[in-house]
Design a protein around this motif. Structure first.
Motif: not given
Length: 545
Positions: A377-399
């Motif tokens: 799910k973190i891989s999907e949310d990383f590219f979820d441009f439809s939901n800014d909060l989910l993408r930010l959450n996945a991006s922060f966890n990856r970073a």
């Protein structure tokens, strides 16, 4: 490289899929170099159509034609920078099969050497039914290890140097871990790798069994410790379990106890200080669950009454008296003190009320209600441009997973299009279109485990130790993250261009998410699945970043 990969196909394997695979590995555009075709066959024919008929006849002869799995796909790849020629790669592929008759004898095998990429590699398609004995292919860990070791030996005999082959600390590619786990490790989304980092970090900080368990719980992990077993079991907030000896064979219970005793004797760590509520001990399983509920509500409630009401919806009675320092939570006759669950040096009644005020002011930001899976799910949310909060959450966890310093975290977030600034008592992350979110509205594992400034700094400190102990791994993880960040930026530009050129209703929601994931898969697939070099693919496709 010099790596062996076994490609596992999920689900039922149709005969047409096996046929397409045979045609793919013998494709003339891939196997012909300077007029020479590099294909070879054992117990069948080099022509893909004839090879397919041979394999199907063998399967029918032993009544295996309806089996779920029909063939095995194996890849042997070689380093691109050590002068490997197509002819040499072809000969090493033949040697790989001929030198292991105890594994491959009697099986129908078709091999093709692919010369069309920057990385030479051999493809093998193996019929799962033995043409002599009729027995099915059985892939044991020991057999896979023998195949990998023989590949290393063949490479060395041909003057190919593999720096990791004899280095136990870096020899991760000779292991028999699943391909899925390996892919998640190189992408930076492996929950097991995060567990390993935390375990190694706490092992150098703790002084005894209970201190070790307590510090692991601060990172969200529960420890199951049995005195009659020579390992401990780690459980993360998503209930993924792993034994310590699976993470590292040397991490037995006796080794852990010995290391903790050495920490005390050498004064490598400080003893846990006593606070006004006494020495803090490791939490039980029920207390750990309650702690997660309290932490979630702590960053959702907007007042004292709202906190009490939310806890009551979870089944807990809250006793909050101004005459007492502590707050008690009761359920089914069991009572827990709030500051037994939380750190009393970080949380007081006054700080709780201050947090409620902040929640009220930031209530417009919302919270992540869907738990973030540490892998898919973190891989999907990383590219979820439809939901800014989910993408930010996945991006922060990856970073943060590849950040050994605070400056590294700032740089990694910036490469993903975000800017993080430090406020008086927290962190604020800003994105495009004035989108900004406090760190407390992001989650580490799931909705019961929100990020806090303390957790951020502790994770960075853990990563710093890991990167100093495993420099090669850290460099690889950083390179993989940089590669993913480039893909995110490219997909973002492509979506912006698409939305700008589309004169009708713009894509949003699930349609936008599916488009982004499809674009990301297209950009990501080739060089991650068959080890093609990124630079050569970029030149071949004419990509610009």
């Amino acid at each position: 490289m010099g790596v062996i990969k076994m490609i596992d196909r999920k689900g039922r394997q149709k005969p047409s899929e096996m046929k397409r695979l045979l045609y793919y590995i013998t494709d003339l555009e891939k196997t012909v170099f300077e007029g020479v075709k590099y294909t070879h066959a054992w117990n069948c024919d080099t022509d893909p159509e004839n090879a397919f008929q041979f394999m199907r006849m063998t399967q029918a002869l032993f009544h295996h034609e309806e089996k779920e799995k029909l063939c095995v796909h194996m890849i042997q790849s070689f380093p691109f920078d050590q002068g490997v020629t197509p002819k040499k790669a072809y000969k090493m592929g033949i040697a790989q099969i001929d030198r292991l008759p105890e594994i491959f004898e009697g099986f129908e095998i078709l091999m093709g050497t692919h010369c069309d990429t920057g990385v030479l590699h051999n493809h093998f398609v193996i019929n799962r039914t033995n043409s002599i004995t009729g027995k099915r292919w059985e892939q044991k860990n020991e057999d896979l290890r023998m195949i990998k070791q023989e590949s290393i030996k063949i490479c060395e005999e041909n003057g190919i140097r593999l720096y990791w082959a004899h280095n136990k600390n870096e020899n991760t590619l000779i292991s028999t871990r699943t391909r899925g786990e390996y892919n998640h490790r190189i992408k930076g989304t492996s929950w097991k790798n995060e567990m390993e980092k935390t375990f190694e970090y706490i092992l150098k900080k703790a002084t005894n069994k209970w201190d070790f368990m307590l510090k692991m719980q601060d990172f969200g992990y529960q420890i199951n410790w049995w005195d009659d077993k020579d390992y401990v079991t780690l459980v993360d907030p998503n209930q993924f379990r792993c034994r310590s000896t699976t993470l590292n064979k040397t991490w037995t219970r006796s080794f852990i106890e010995k290391t903790l005793n050495q920490n005390v004797e050498t004064e490598m760590v400080k003893l846990t200080p006593k606070n006004e509520f006494g020495y803090k001990k490791a939490l039980s399983k029920d207390q750990q669950q309650l702690k997660g509920i309290v932490q979630r509500i702590l960053f959702q409630a907007i007042s004292r009454d709202d906190f009490i009401k939310r806890m009551e919806t979870e089944g807990y009675h809250v006793s909050w008296s101004d005459k007492r320092k502590n707050i008690t939570l009761s359920k089914n006759g069991k009572t827990n003190r709030l500051f037994t669950l939380l750190k009393p040096e970080e949380w007081t009644k006054e700080k709780l009320l201050e947090q409620f005020e902040k929640n009220y002011e930031r209530n417009t930001y919302g919270n992540i209600t869907d738990s973030v899976n540490p892998e898919n799910k973190i891989s999907e949310d990383f590219f979820d441009f439809s939901n800014d909060l989910l993408r930010l959450n996945a991006s922060f966890n990856r970073a943060i997973r590849v950040s050994g310093k605070y400056q590294d975290l700032l740089g990694n977030l910036y490469s993903l299009g975000y800017c993080m600034t430090k406020t008086e008592d927290s962190f604020l992350i800003r994105g495009k279109n004035d989108f900004q979110v406090p760190i407390e509205h992001l989650t580490r594992f799931n909705e019961n485990d929100p990020w806090t400034p303390g957790k951020v700094l502790a994770t960075i400190d853990r990563n710093a130790l890991y990167r100093s102990q495993h420099r090669k791994r850290a460099q690889h993880e950083s390179a993989a993250f940089s590669h993913s960040a480039r893909i995110v930026r490219t997909v973002g530009h492509q979506i912006d261009d698409y939305q700008a050129q589309y004169f009708g209703e713009k894509l949003e929601g699930q349609a936008l998410k599916e488009l982004a994931i499809k674009l990301a898969s297209t950009e990501n697939m080739d060089w991650e699945s068959i080890n093609m070099e990124f630079e050569s693919i970029r030149e071949k496709r004419g990509l610009t970043w």
